[in-house]
Design a protein around this motif. Structure first.
Motif, PDB file in Angstrom:
ATOM      1  N   ALA A 168      22.784 -47.651   5.112  1.00  0.00           N
ATOM      2  CA  ALA A 168      23.110 -46.706   4.037  1.00  0.00           C
ATOM      3  C   ALA A 168      21.979 -46.725   3.028  1.00  0.00           C
ATOM      4  CB  ALA A 168      24.435 -47.090   3.372  1.00  0.00           C
ATOM      5  N   ASP A 169      21.572 -45.529   2.603  1.00  0.00           N
ATOM      6  CA  ASP A 169      20.450 -45.455   1.650  1.00  0.00           C
ATOM      7  C   ASP A 169      20.901 -45.856   0.247  1.00  0.00           C
ATOM      8  OD1 ASP A 169      21.860 -43.336   0.612  1.00  0.00           O
ATOM      9  OD2 ASP A 169      20.576 -41.801   1.504  1.00  0.00           O
ATOM     10  N   ALA A 170      20.007 -45.689  -0.722  1.00  0.00           N
ATOM     11  CA  ALA A 170      20.275 -46.143  -2.086  1.00  0.00           C
ATOM     12  C   ALA A 170      21.400 -45.382  -2.744  1.00  0.00           C
ATOM     13  CB  ALA A 170      19.002 -46.039  -2.928  1.00  0.00           C
ATOM     14  N   THR A 171      21.775 -44.254  -2.179  1.00  0.00           N
ATOM     15  CA  THR A 171      22.893 -43.487  -2.763  1.00  0.00           C
ATOM     16  C   THR A 171      24.215 -43.799  -2.077  1.00  0.00           C
ATOM     17  OG1 THR A 171      22.543 -41.611  -1.266  1.00  0.00           O
ATOM     18  CG2 THR A 171      21.302 -41.630  -3.362  1.00  0.00           C
ATOM     19  N   GLY A 172      24.196 -44.586  -1.000  1.00  0.00           N
ATOM     20  CA  GLY A 172      25.410 -44.954  -0.290  1.00  0.00           C
ATOM     21  C   GLY A 172      25.698 -44.081   0.904  1.00  0.00           C
ATOM     22  N   TYR A 202      30.402 -54.712  -1.306  1.00  0.00           N
ATOM     23  CA  TYR A 202      29.143 -55.224  -0.779  1.00  0.00           C
ATOM     24  C   TYR A 202      27.965 -54.369  -1.234  1.00  0.00           C
ATOM     25  CZ  TYR A 202      30.004 -51.613   2.795  1.00  0.00           C
ATOM     26  OH  TYR A 202      30.255 -50.424   3.442  1.00  0.00           O
ATOM     27  N   PHE A 203      28.163 -53.041  -1.317  1.00  0.00           N
ATOM     28  CA  PHE A 203      27.078 -52.159  -1.750  1.00  0.00           C
ATOM     29  C   PHE A 203      26.711 -52.450  -3.213  1.00  0.00           C
ATOM     30  CE2 PHE A 203      25.115 -48.319  -3.346  1.00  0.00           C
ATOM     31  CZ  PHE A 203      24.295 -47.929  -2.297  1.00  0.00           C
ATOM     32  N   MET A 204      27.718 -52.581  -4.041  1.00  0.00           N
ATOM     33  CA  MET A 204      27.452 -52.826  -5.468  1.00  0.00           C
ATOM     34  C   MET A 204      26.820 -54.190  -5.683  1.00  0.00           C
ATOM     35  SD  MET A 204      30.749 -51.087  -7.350  1.00  0.00           S
ATOM     36  CE  MET A 204      31.974 -51.862  -6.313  1.00  0.00           C
ATOM     37  N   ALA A 205      27.249 -55.215  -4.878  1.00  0.00           N
ATOM     38  CA  ALA A 205      26.670 -56.545  -5.022  1.00  0.00           C
ATOM     39  C   ALA A 205      25.204 -56.552  -4.624  1.00  0.00           C
ATOM     40  CB  ALA A 205      27.456 -57.542  -4.163  1.00  0.00           C
ATOM     41  N   GLN A 206      24.855 -55.857  -3.525  1.00  0.00           N
ATOM     42  CA  GLN A 206      23.471 -55.824  -3.067  1.00  0.00           C
ATOM     43  C   GLN A 206      22.600 -54.944  -3.966  1.00  0.00           C
ATOM     44  OE1 GLN A 206      22.436 -57.819  -0.948  1.00  0.00           O
ATOM     45  NE2 GLN A 206      23.913 -58.208   0.704  1.00  0.00           N
ATOM     46  N   ARG A 207      23.195 -53.911  -4.522  1.00  0.00           N
ATOM     47  CA  ARG A 207      22.429 -53.015  -5.398  1.00  0.00           C
ATOM     48  C   ARG A 207      21.957 -53.742  -6.656  1.00  0.00           C
ATOM     49  NH1 ARG A 207      26.042 -48.413  -7.503  1.00  0.00           N
ATOM     50  NH2 ARG A 207      26.838 -50.218  -8.663  1.00  0.00           N
ATOM     51  N   TYR A 210       8.888 -52.185  -1.117  1.00  0.00           N
ATOM     52  CA  TYR A 210       7.857 -53.199  -1.333  1.00  0.00           C
ATOM     53  C   TYR A 210       7.655 -53.514  -2.807  1.00  0.00           C
ATOM     54  CZ  TYR A 210       6.658 -53.142   3.591  1.00  0.00           C
ATOM     55  OH  TYR A 210       6.718 -53.263   4.964  1.00  0.00           O
ATOM     56  N   ASP A 211       8.052 -52.588  -3.668  1.00  0.00           N
ATOM     57  CA  ASP A 211       7.969 -52.870  -5.101  1.00  0.00           C
ATOM     58  C   ASP A 211       9.220 -53.583  -5.616  1.00  0.00           C
ATOM     59  OD1 ASP A 211       9.854 -50.912  -4.937  1.00  0.00           O
ATOM     60  OD2 ASP A 211       8.837 -49.491  -6.285  1.00  0.00           O
ATOM     61  N   GLY A 212      10.169 -53.911  -4.684  1.00  0.00           N
ATOM     62  CA  GLY A 212      11.377 -54.641  -5.056  1.00  0.00           C
ATOM     63  C   GLY A 212      12.542 -53.753  -5.435  1.00  0.00           C
ATOM     64  N   SER A 213      12.350 -52.466  -5.478  1.00  0.00           N
ATOM     65  CA  SER A 213      13.441 -51.569  -5.863  1.00  0.00           C
ATOM     66  C   SER A 213      14.455 -51.443  -4.726  1.00  0.00           C
ATOM     67  CB  SER A 213      12.891 -50.196  -6.227  1.00  0.00           C
ATOM     68  OG  SER A 213      12.218 -49.621  -5.118  1.00  0.00           O
TER      69      SER A 213
END
Length: 506
Positions: A107-111, A132-137, A169-172
């Motif tokens: 799932a991409d950054a928008t879910g 899990y998505f919110m914890a990893q985000r 790669y920039d950590g985002s």
């Protein structure tokens, strides 16, 4: 045996203590066995927990490797240019080897779902609201194990999500890779472990969320149970064992738990306390009553023995008393008098004290018996005995019935004058009874008394002193009766028998 009879309560108490000690020893042994039964159950449970933990650690380690591989492939710029089917195989080809794994998604950054293992697209599916998505985000937390969820892609199947963060790669944040694991995986794990019918097993997250349970409870699976008193100790340490009561069913269980290494899972095996102690309780119901009965028998036997020996001792003392007591007057008899005379003679000789003896005879008693009858004569004997006893009040004085109507009084440490005083007191005491005796020159029952006193010098002479008092008695009778005649001797009194005439030799 005599000591037992004298101290029955000590013997009975000792027997009771022995009986109680036997009961205590048996009960202490049973309590030790109870502790051993619990420890044995804890050891068995620890082995089962270790088995479950090893299985979970191994499988979740594999799942994490699958997630790491997928994340690395997604981050590789070359992956974007690959055909969709090749890219999907690169990301999720190994997922098929994982038992009980349903789906694999990226799932991409928008879910929104970008890639799936089955190649299907899920345009209406968004997982941005999942825990899990919110914890990893928010930050990278490694492999995250979610709470039980209803799968939106599999018509509501109950499962958990294993996820890892995808970072640029920039950590985002660039989304998540996730695997869905059916809860049936945990249930089949429970099938390898046996507990008693009232026992339970469960796996939960370190925050107290229940993932799986045996027996299965739809009410508890997925629920937050961390606030329960029987759950809280498991959330505070890595492993351990304790006895806790389930607030839902009220059953006491022996909880043995362990945190699965490298995961947020806690494996728990909790057989019931009743099941662990079933064999022990069987022994308890057999041995505890036996010990109590045996202890009571020992205590009761001790008391019975002690009281029996006391009864025998009292009977023996009564026999001894009767053997030296005159049955009619209650005074000492001739046998007791002889024994006492010997002992008082030796004592007076050792201490250099005077010893006095009174010989008392009821005047005209045979005429009284013949005229008034023997029953009245017995009453006179008893009355005179009481009068003599009343006149000689010292504890050391001894009054005895010598035989028939004759009495003797032993007066230790009494000189000539003291003996005469006591003799006069006896004579007056009898006269004051006022017993009518028509055949007496005084018209009433009277006594004549002979008194003899000496300071013993030799070991022999007790009977000679008694006979000397008897001789004085006869002098009192010859002097008119109702009189006291007394004499004092230096050393042993002469034996009146020595003055008897001897027969001439043939």
């Amino acid at each position: 045996m005599q000591w037992v009879g004298i101290h029955p309560f000590i013997v009975g108490t000792m027997g009771t203590l022995v009986g109680a000690a036997i009961v205590a020893i048996v009960l202490l042994g049973l309590m030790q066995q109870r502790r051993q039964a619990i420890e044995s159950t804890q050891q068995q449970s620890a082995a089962l927990v270790a088995l479950m933990s090893n299985d979970l650690e191994a499988n979740f380690g594999i799942y994490d490797l699958l997630l790491v591989d997928a994340v690395e492939s997604i981050r590789d710029p070359r992956t974007v240019d690959l055909p969709p089917d090749i890219r999907r195989k690169l990301l999720f080809s190994r997922v098929a080897t994982g038992a009980y794994l349903d789906d694999a998604f990226y799932a991409d950054a928008t879910g929104h779902i970008v890639e799936s293992r089955d190649g299907e697209t899920y345009p209406g599916l968004n997982v941005a609201d999942r825990d899990y998505f919110m914890a990893q985000r928010d930050r990278s937390v490694g492999m995250y194990v979610s709470d039980p969820i209803r799968s939106r892609a599999r018509d509501g199947h109950y499962s958990i999500a294993l996820s890892r963060r995808v970072s640029n790669y920039d950590g985002s944040f660039d989304g998540v890779v996730l695997l869905t694991l059916r809860l049936a995986y945990f249930q089949q794990l429970f099938d390898r472990v046996e507990v008693d019918p009232q026992g339970t097993m469960f796996i939960m997250l370190s925050d107290g969320t229940m993932l799986a349970r045996r027996p299965y409870s739809e009410y508890e699976v997925g629920a937050q149970v961390g606030a329960r008193r029987d759950i809280q100790p498991m959330l505070k340490t890595g492993s351990g064992s304790f006895i806790g009561v389930d607030p839902e069913d009220g059953i006491a269980r022996i909880h043995t738990f362990k945190r699965v290494p490298h995961t947020s899972l806690i494996a728990v095996v909790a057989p019931s306390l009743d099941g662990a102690l079933a064999a022990w309780r069987h022994r308890l119901w057999i041995y505890a009553p036996m010990a109590m009965v045996f202890g009571l028998l020992i205590a009761a036997s001790s008391w019975m023995l002690a009281l029996s020996m006391r009864g025998r001792l009292e009977t023996q003392k009564e026999f001894e008393r009767l053997s030296v007591t005159d049955g009619l007057t209650g005074l000492f008899n001739r046998r007791a008098l002889d024994q006492r005379m010997e002992s008082e003679w030796q004592r007076a000789r050792r201490q250099g004290e005077p010893l006095s003896v009174l010989f008392v005879d009821i005047d005209r008693f045979k005429l009284f018996n013949d005229f008034y009858g023997h029953s009245e004569g017995d009453k006179v004997l008893a009355a005179v005995a009481s009068a003599i006893r009343a006149a000689s009040r010292r504890a050391t004085d001894m009054v005895a019935r010598y035989g028939g109507e004759e009495f003797a009084v032993v007066l230790p440490a009494t000189n000539f004058d003291g003996a005469v005083i006591i003799a006069e007191a006896v004579r007056r005491e009898v006269a004051s009874l006022g017993i009518v005796h028509e055949h007496s020159e005084y018209g009433a029952v009277t006594v004549s008394i002979g008194s003899a006193t000496c300071v013993p010098r030799e070991s022999e002479g007790a009977q000679a002193l008694l006979r000397a008092a008897d001789a004085e008695l006869y002098a009192a009778k010859e002097g008119g009766r109702n009189k006291v005649k007394a004499r004092e001797f230096e050393g042993a009194p002469p034996d009146p028998r020595d003055s008897l005439p001897t027969l001439p030799k043939a």
